[in-house]
Design a protein around this motif. Structure first.
Motif, PDB file in Angstrom:
ATOM      1  N   ILE A 181       0.813  -1.214   0.000  1.00 55.87           N
ATOM      2  CA  ILE A 181       0.000   0.000   0.000  1.00 55.87           C
ATOM      3  C   ILE A 181       0.846   1.264   0.000  1.00 55.87           C
ATOM      4  CG2 ILE A 181      -0.255   0.062   2.532  1.00 55.87           C
ATOM      5  CD1 ILE A 181      -3.176   1.123   1.915  1.00 55.87           C
ATOM      6  N   PHE A 182       1.994   1.257   0.676  1.00 59.47           N
ATOM      7  CA  PHE A 182       2.832   2.454   0.706  1.00 59.47           C
ATOM      8  C   PHE A 182       3.310   2.808  -0.702  1.00 59.47           C
ATOM      9  CE2 PHE A 182       6.939   4.668   1.842  1.00 59.47           C
ATOM     10  CZ  PHE A 182       6.334   5.786   2.409  1.00 59.47           C
ATOM     11  N   SER A 183       3.582   1.784  -1.503  1.00 60.66           N
ATOM     12  CA  SER A 183       3.994   2.014  -2.893  1.00 60.66           C
ATOM     13  C   SER A 183       2.816   2.468  -3.746  1.00 60.66           C
ATOM     14  CB  SER A 183       4.610   0.740  -3.475  1.00 60.66           C
ATOM     15  OG  SER A 183       5.771   0.378  -2.755  1.00 60.66           O
ATOM     16  N   LEU A 184       1.643   1.861  -3.534  1.00 61.29           N
ATOM     17  CA  LEU A 184       0.455   2.249  -4.300  1.00 61.29           C
ATOM     18  C   LEU A 184       0.026   3.677  -3.996  1.00 61.29           C
ATOM     19  CD1 LEU A 184      -1.674  -1.015  -4.062  1.00 61.29           C
ATOM     20  CD2 LEU A 184      -0.455  -0.135  -6.062  1.00 61.29           C
ATOM     21  N   ILE A 204       5.802  -1.139   8.847  1.00 62.16           N
ATOM     22  CA  ILE A 204       7.045  -0.386   8.612  1.00 62.16           C
ATOM     23  C   ILE A 204       7.085   0.116   7.168  1.00 62.16           C
ATOM     24  CG2 ILE A 204       8.428  -1.448  10.440  1.00 62.16           C
ATOM     25  CD1 ILE A 204       9.645  -3.264   8.209  1.00 62.16           C
ATOM     26  N   ALA A 205       5.906   0.218   6.561  1.00 60.90           N
ATOM     27  CA  ALA A 205       5.773   0.776   5.208  1.00 60.90           C
ATOM     28  C   ALA A 205       6.678   0.076   4.196  1.00 60.90           C
ATOM     29  CB  ALA A 205       6.065   2.282   5.225  1.00 60.90           C
ATOM     30  N   MET A 206       6.661  -1.254   4.213  1.00 54.75           N
ATOM     31  CA  MET A 206       7.420  -2.005   3.214  1.00 54.75           C
ATOM     32  C   MET A 206       6.930  -1.648   1.811  1.00 54.75           C
ATOM     33  SD  MET A 206       8.098  -5.777   4.952  1.00 54.75           S
ATOM     34  CE  MET A 206       8.754  -6.493   3.441  1.00 54.75           C
ATOM     35  N   GLN A 207       7.840  -1.754   0.840  1.00 52.73           N
ATOM     36  CA  GLN A 207       7.546  -1.320  -0.515  1.00 52.73           C
ATOM     37  C   GLN A 207       7.595  -2.491  -1.498  1.00 52.73           C
ATOM     38  OE1 GLN A 207       9.926   2.228  -1.516  1.00 52.73           O
ATOM     39  NE2 GLN A 207      10.248   2.524   0.675  1.00 52.73           N
ATOM     40  N   SER A 208       7.065  -2.239  -2.686  1.00 52.85           N
ATOM     41  CA  SER A 208       7.072  -3.236  -3.757  1.00 52.85           C
ATOM     42  C   SER A 208       6.839  -2.510  -5.069  1.00 52.85           C
ATOM     43  CB  SER A 208       5.964  -4.269  -3.526  1.00 52.85           C
ATOM     44  OG  SER A 208       4.691  -3.706  -3.842  1.00 52.85           O
ATOM     45  N   PRO A 209       7.000  -3.192  -6.196  1.00 56.87           N
ATOM     46  CA  PRO A 209       6.553  -2.595  -7.459  1.00 56.87           C
ATOM     47  C   PRO A 209       5.047  -2.363  -7.402  1.00 56.87           C
ATOM     48  CG  PRO A 209       7.976  -4.487  -7.866  1.00 56.87           C
ATOM     49  CD  PRO A 209       7.667  -4.493  -6.397  1.00 56.87           C
ATOM     50  N   LYS A 210       4.553  -1.421  -8.201  1.00 55.52           N
ATOM     51  CA  LYS A 210       3.118  -1.151  -8.211  1.00 55.52           C
ATOM     52  C   LYS A 210       2.340  -2.250  -8.929  1.00 55.52           C
ATOM     53  CE  LYS A 210       3.067   3.889  -7.786  1.00 55.52           C
ATOM     54  NZ  LYS A 210       2.560   5.145  -8.370  1.00 55.52           N
ATOM     55  N   PHE A 211       2.992  -2.943  -9.846  1.00 55.12           N
ATOM     56  CA  PHE A 211       2.353  -4.069 -10.498  1.00 55.12           C
ATOM     57  C   PHE A 211       2.592  -5.314  -9.640  1.00 55.12           C
ATOM     58  CE2 PHE A 211       6.621  -3.501 -12.189  1.00 55.12           C
ATOM     59  CZ  PHE A 211       7.184  -4.760 -12.013  1.00 55.12           C
ATOM     60  N   ARG A 212       1.838  -6.364  -9.905  1.00 52.57           N
ATOM     61  CA  ARG A 212       1.936  -7.559  -9.078  1.00 52.57           C
ATOM     62  C   ARG A 212       3.281  -8.247  -9.259  1.00 52.57           C
ATOM     63  NH1 ARG A 212      -2.559 -12.265  -7.885  1.00 52.57           N
ATOM     64  NH2 ARG A 212      -1.170 -13.678  -6.753  1.00 52.57           N
ATOM     65  N   ASP A 213       3.969  -8.457  -8.158  1.00 51.81           N
ATOM     66  CA  ASP A 213       5.243  -9.173  -8.138  1.00 51.81           C
ATOM     67  C   ASP A 213       5.290  -9.934  -6.816  1.00 51.81           C
ATOM     68  OD1 ASP A 213       7.958  -9.935  -7.728  1.00 51.81           O
ATOM     69  OD2 ASP A 213       8.633  -8.379  -9.127  1.00 51.81           O
ATOM     70  N   ASP A 214       4.833 -11.189  -6.844  1.00 55.72           N
ATOM     71  CA  ASP A 214       4.669 -11.943  -5.607  1.00 55.72           C
ATOM     72  C   ASP A 214       5.960 -12.075  -4.809  1.00 55.72           C
ATOM     73  OD1 ASP A 214       2.041 -12.214  -6.258  1.00 55.72           O
ATOM     74  OD2 ASP A 214       2.120 -14.358  -6.716  1.00 55.72           O
ATOM     75  N   LYS A 232       8.533 -10.020  -4.570  1.00 50.47           N
ATOM     76  CA  LYS A 232       8.918  -8.792  -3.874  1.00 50.47           C
ATOM     77  C   LYS A 232       7.870  -8.372  -2.846  1.00 50.47           C
ATOM     78  CE  LYS A 232      11.971  -7.238  -7.552  1.00 50.47           C
ATOM     79  NZ  LYS A 232      12.250  -6.234  -8.608  1.00 50.47           N
ATOM     80  N   VAL A 233       6.596  -8.629  -3.135  1.00 48.99           N
ATOM     81  CA  VAL A 233       5.552  -8.318  -2.161  1.00 48.99           C
ATOM     82  C   VAL A 233       5.725  -9.160  -0.903  1.00 48.99           C
ATOM     83  CG1 VAL A 233       3.077  -8.626  -1.703  1.00 48.99           C
ATOM     84  CG2 VAL A 233       3.826  -7.431  -3.755  1.00 48.99           C
ATOM     85  N   ARG A 234       6.153 -10.404  -1.100  1.00 46.44           N
ATOM     86  CA  ARG A 234       6.289 -11.347   0.017  1.00 46.44           C
ATOM     87  C   ARG A 234       7.737 -11.444   0.500  1.00 46.44           C
ATOM     88  NH1 ARG A 234       2.535 -16.055  -2.887  1.00 46.44           N
ATOM     89  NH2 ARG A 234       0.943 -14.597  -3.641  1.00 46.44           N
ATOM     90  N   ALA A 235       8.468 -10.349   0.371  1.00 45.23           N
ATOM     91  CA  ALA A 235       9.872 -10.316   0.783  1.00 45.23           C
ATOM     92  C   ALA A 235      10.019 -10.561   2.280  1.00 45.23           C
ATOM     93  CB  ALA A 235      10.478  -8.959   0.415  1.00 45.23           C
ATOM     94  N   ASP A 236      11.234 -10.948   2.690  1.00 47.50           N
ATOM     95  CA  ASP A 236      11.508 -11.212   4.106  1.00 47.50           C
ATOM     96  C   ASP A 236      11.257  -9.977   4.949  1.00 47.50           C
ATOM     97  OD1 ASP A 236      12.257 -13.742   3.425  1.00 47.50           O
ATOM     98  OD2 ASP A 236      14.415 -13.381   3.561  1.00 47.50           O
ATOM     99  N   PHE A 237      10.682 -10.196   6.109  1.00 47.18           N
ATOM    100  CA  PHE A 237      10.541  -9.122   7.093  1.00 47.18           C
ATOM    101  C   PHE A 237      11.913  -8.872   7.708  1.00 47.18           C
ATOM    102  CE2 PHE A 237       9.445  -7.368  11.278  1.00 47.18           C
ATOM    103  CZ  PHE A 237       8.523  -6.400  10.915  1.00 47.18           C
ATOM    104  N   PRO A 238      12.343  -7.606   7.831  1.00 48.48           N
ATOM    105  CA  PRO A 238      13.701  -7.327   8.324  1.00 48.48           C
ATOM    106  C   PRO A 238      13.847  -7.607   9.817  1.00 48.48           C
ATOM    107  CG  PRO A 238      12.512  -5.276   7.975  1.00 48.48           C
ATOM    108  CD  PRO A 238      11.639  -6.372   7.444  1.00 48.48           C
ATOM    109  N   GLY A 239      14.832  -8.412  10.151  1.00 48.99           N
ATOM    110  CA  GLY A 239      15.116  -8.689  11.560  1.00 48.99           C
ATOM    111  C   GLY A 239      14.774 -10.104  11.959  1.00 48.99           C
TER     112      GLY A 239
END
Length: 351
Positions: A178-181, A211-221, A223-230
């Protein structure tokens, strides 16, 4: 292999052809996901018993049923009925990915459908409100654009059997972040999160949104499902401790933490009524209220402060009340006027 045509409207369409209706439910979702014949009595019984076994074995409190309307609808009715019969306090959330509330509402328990179909699934994911929220936040304000789309979508709640049991969300594993959208606009992000956590329904938040994680605006599973930091040795960024988070991430995390902790005892949000007022001057205002608490939420998309005349809200807001602004902690006197900061959000706890 015959794939589904994804024509979910055929389930209710009085003019739908039989060939289109059959392809929707009988066609495979993709060639690697074969459909089970849920019309076979023994297989249907096995699937129902298997679901009940998992609920009991794992002590589940709910099931999210993916691609809900793609299954045989009579099976879906019996499957949910049997589970809810065994576990009356259980919850089932159906995913019907449509921006049309007429399509989503068909599948919720209690809906009096014109074709007589009876559902036993208590909740559905509120995709119509999700889509309307994104559009309202991103579009410019006009007489037929911006907040008005979200306001009018909410007014469609009359077609749901229980709109307060819909699951609201800001995104999930299938959508862009959502932060990217919202074009990485922290002010719009604050509006979205504040709306989600104060609006009717059961809010669902995807990991990393805090934490306002980001991704491309188009669907990219991926990158959307990237590791949570920490959480792992050697991680340079750790959202659990705050190590390495930049200012925007810390601001987002603090917002979510503040609202969720406040929400724990906010009975007006849990079970209160809802009244909203037509958008005006780039602002949207609504109230959640019960006998013990009142919450006023105001969001201002304008690039300058907007002063509201509180007389407009006298139907629900008593004169001369004092409120705590939840996000900032400031005390605000609600006398004659209320000034909303530029591109600002106010969540006012009135007791």
């Amino acid at each position: 292999f015959i794939g589904t045509n994804h024509s979910r409207s055929t389930v209710q369409d009085p003019y739908a052809s039989k060939i289109d209706s059959a392809q929707f439910t009988d066609g495979w979702f993709v060639d690697s996901m074969p459909d089970l014949n849920q019309r076979h009595p023994l297989l249907a019984t096995y699937l129902i018993q298997n679901s009940i076994w998992w609920v009991e074995y794992a002590n589940l409190s709910g099931i999210r049923e993916d691609t809900y309307s793609y299954a045989d609808k009579q099976f879906l009715s019996e499957w949910a009925r049997r589970i809810m019969l065994e576990y009356p306090q259980f919850n089932i959330v159906g995913e019907e990915w449509s921006p049309n509330p007429l399509i989503v509402s068909y599948w919720q328990a209690g809906k009096q459908n014109k074709d007589g179909y009876v559902s036993h699934t208590p909740a559905m994911l509120d995709f119509p409100l999700y889509d309307a929220m994104l559009k309202a936040l991103n579009d410019d304000e006009s007489w037929n654009g911006g907040w008005i789309g979200l306001y009018e979508m909410l007014s469609n709640d009359h077609i749901y059997a229980n709109p307060f049991n819909l699951v609201t969300f800001e995104g999930n594993h299938d959508t862009a972040r959502i932060f990217s959208l919202l074009n990485e606009d922290i002010n719009l992000y604050r509006m979205a999160i504040s709306y989600l956590l104060t609006m009717r329904g059961i809010p669902q938040m995807f990991y990393g949104t805090e934490i306002a994680m980001q991704s491309p605006k188009f669907r990219d599973d991926g990158k959307v499902r990237a590791d949570f930091p920490g959480g792992w040795a050697g991680d340079k960024v750790n959202a659990f401790t705050g190590q390495g988070l930049h200012a925007t991430q810390k601001s987002a995390q603090q917002l979510v933490k503040t609202l969720l902790n406040w929400r724990k005892t906010a009975t007006a949000i849990h079970s209160g009524k809802l009244m909203h007022f037509a958008p005006e001057n780039g602002t949207y205002t609504y109230f959640r209220y019960n006998d013990k608490q009142m919450v006023m939420v105001v969001m201002n998309k304008q690039s300058e402060p907007v002063t509201l005349d509180l007389v407009r809200f006298s139907e629900v807001l008593p004169h001369g009340k004092t409120a705590t602004e939840v996000i900032s902690g400031k005390t605000i006197k609600l006398d004659k006027q209320l000034t909303v900061p530029a591109r600002g959000t106010l969540v006012l706890d009135i007791r």
